[in-house]
Structure formats: C-alpha cells, structure tokens
Design an enzyme around this catalytic site. Structure first.
Site, mmCIF file in Angstrom:
data_model
loop_
_atom_site.group_PDB
_atom_site.id
_atom_site.type_symbol
_atom_site.label_atom_id
_atom_site.label_comp_id
_atom_site.label_asym_id
_atom_site.label_seq_id
_atom_site.Cartn_x
_atom_site.Cartn_y
_atom_site.Cartn_z
ATOM 1 N N ASP A 16 -17.479 -14.303 -4.380
ATOM 2 C CA ASP A 16 -17.597 -13.125 -3.284
ATOM 3 C C ASP A 16 -16.252 -12.501 -3.156
ATOM 4 O O ASP A 16 -15.222 -13.219 -3.448
ATOM 5 C CB ASP A 16 -17.788 -13.972 -2.158
ATOM 6 C CG ASP A 16 -17.727 -12.819 -0.865
ATOM 7 O OD1 ASP A 16 -18.540 -11.849 -0.944
ATOM 8 O OD2 ASP A 16 -17.209 -13.331 0.141
ATOM 9 N N ASP A 18 -14.889 -9.627 -0.281
ATOM 10 C CA ASP A 18 -14.459 -9.557 0.900
ATOM 11 C C ASP A 18 -14.592 -10.860 1.953
ATOM 12 O O ASP A 18 -15.508 -11.683 2.119
ATOM 13 C CB ASP A 18 -14.978 -8.665 1.815
ATOM 14 C CG ASP A 18 -14.603 -7.227 1.202
ATOM 15 O OD1 ASP A 18 -13.340 -6.576 0.932
ATOM 16 O OD2 ASP A 18 -15.493 -6.611 0.577
ATOM 17 N N GLY A 51 -21.207 -7.437 -1.598
ATOM 18 C CA GLY A 51 -22.216 -6.334 -1.230
ATOM 19 C C GLY A 51 -21.554 -4.671 -1.636
ATOM 20 O O GLY A 51 -22.342 -4.075 -1.382
ATOM 21 N N ASN A 230 -24.726 -13.510 3.331
ATOM 22 C CA ASN A 230 -25.359 -13.170 2.027
ATOM 23 C C ASN A 230 -24.771 -14.010 0.869
ATOM 24 O O ASN A 230 -25.314 -13.591 -0.270
ATOM 25 C CB ASN A 230 -24.705 -11.590 1.830
ATOM 26 C CG ASN A 230 -23.393 -11.384 1.761
ATOM 27 O OD1 ASN A 230 -22.467 -12.215 2.454
ATOM 28 N ND2 ASN A 230 -22.785 -10.269 1.247
#
Length: 278
Positions: A16, A18, A51, A230
């Site tokens: 991931d 951030d 994202g 997420n």
C-alpha cells in the site's frame, strides 16, 4: 501477532502507498528504497497498490525504478491493474454514468461532499469544494474540475466514486447508507475522510489475486503490507500479511504479522525480516 521469522519463499510483495510505503510527509525514506531495491535485485516483484490512480503512483514507481516490461501496479483500489512500462490494462472495473448519478444523489441526500475519478481528471459537483478533494487532486496528480451534474458527459465512465468529508461527518453517515448502495457496490473507507465506492468485483485483494494468477504466482508466495480498511482483502489473500504499526485495529487483527509505523521504516523492516533475512 507472531514474532518469529518465516522462511522466505516470497516472489511478490504488494505494498500500500499512503500510510504504508510513504512516510507521514508522503516521501520514500532511504531505508525503504534500499530494502525494495535489494528485494528486486533478488528477483522479488514489487507491486504498489493504492487508492490513487496510476498518475499518483507514477512518481514513486519512477523513484524506485519500477518501470520494466514485467512490472505492474494496482491503482484505484483494484479498479485498475496495469503493466507499468506500456500502460497495458490487465484488470479494469469501470463504473457507469448511471452509477455516478445514483451515488451522487445518495451523497447529496446525506449532506456529504462527492467526487468522481475517470482516470484522467477528478470531478466534483460541489460548488463549495472540499479541501480533501483538493488534497486528493494534488496527491493523485490529476486535475480537478467543478462540474454540476447537468454539465457532466453522459458517455463518461469512472474508476471510482467517493464520498469525502470531515471524519466525524463520514462516520455519522455510514450507518445511514441506504442498503441499495451497499448491495450495488463495494463501499469502504480508505482514510478517515474518504469513503470509496467501487465495483464489487474490484478491491485490492481480488485484483492482486488476478495479477498473481496472471503471473503464475501462488498466494503462499505473496506478501502484502497495509494499514487501512481498503487493504484488508489483499492482506487476507496474501500468504504473508503484515500490518503497519500505525494501522487501524481491524487491519492489525487481520494480518499475521506487524511491523513498525510508516514514520519508522516499517516497510523496510518487514522486507528485511521476511524477504532478505536480515
């Protein structure tokens, strides 16, 4: 959490962005870059998952040298998987203009800000543009446009739709989300101020699974590192799952292992431990 060292058979690391790969100032630290470089030199694939759209990943792909013909990235929470060097689409789950109209109406009824990303531009129908929308435009490196619903082009499709507002406001409206919304779409928070809406078939986990199958890599040879809601599906898919020290509680409860925070080189420590054997 398990505190022992596992034997490395890892062939792919999904990371991931951030809150995970990037430090609190949204930068790559030297130790993280060195660990990723060493892992890649040993033959391990590094796949950035975010994202953000691809444009928001690109500066960090460039900085890490992840630009080869066999390099891939997962963008828009799994709504898009592309080959970095060519832009070839491996997985894509677009949302329709009717989806946009429906979700915008729900957001308006709940009194929260709304935005839509078509891959090249971020749109908001809110005249009083949310500062979080402005920040997202900056981090994602996509231009931002105010457009009333009537001004939008009905032929458009979107990679993701988002309700955006102050954390307390979003938390208050989540229990009020209409059932028809949550049945029609996957809905989850990617940050305290972002509630993302996307195709049920998408998500970081399902798209990571499709990419692993495309590459012929078994899930037991996949490692995933994340911090937010997420990231849950990719942590559930990966054979080695690692929560950041700054991760939300449900991520820590889901992952098999935990590393340090993104302010303390947590990604580097995880790679050193589980892949490099330092």
């Amino acid at each position: 959490m398990d505190s022992g060292r596992v034997k490395s058979g890892i062939e792919l690391i999904a990371i991931d962005m951030d809150g995970t790969l990037l430090d609190p100032a949204h930068r790559l630290t030297g130790r993280v870059k060195r660990a990723i470089t060493r892992a890649r030199e040993s033959g391990v694939r590094i796949v950035l998952t975010s994202g953000r759209p691809v444009s928001g990943l690109q500066p960090f792909l460039d900085e890490l040298g992840i630009d080869g013909a066999e390099d891939y990235c997962i963008a828009c929470n799994g709504g898009l998987v592309t080959r970095v060097a060519t832009g070839e689409v491996v997985v894509e789950y677009p949302l329709s203009f009717d989806d946009f109209l429906f979700c915008e109406q729900v957001a308006r009824g709940l009194g929260v800000h709304f935005q839509a990303l078509d891959g090249e531009r971020l749109y908001t129908p809110n005249r009083d543009i949310s500062p979080y929308t402005v920040a997202d435009s900056h981090l994602s490196r996509v231009p931002l446009s105010y457009r009333s619903v009537e001004e939008m082009d009905a032929s458009m499709s979107f990679l993701k739709l988002m309700m955006v507002d102050e954390p307390a406001i979003l938390d208050a409206v989540i229990p009020r989300l209409p059932r028809v919304l949550t049945e029609r779409f996957a809905v989850l928070k990617s940050a305290a101020f972002f509630l993302e809406v996307f195709d049920h078939r998408a998500g970081k986990g399902p798209s990571l699974q499709k990419l692993a199958e495309h590459l012929g890599i078994d899930r037991t040879c996949v490692m995933a590192i994340g911090d937010q809601e997420n990231d849950l599906t990719m942590l559930q898919f990966a054979g080695t799952s690692v929560a950041m020290g700054n991760a939300i509680d449900v991520v820590k409860a889901t992952a098999l292992h935990e590393t340090a925070t993104n302010a303390a080189d947590g990604v580097a420590l995880a790679i050193e431990r589980f892949v490099l054997g330092d």
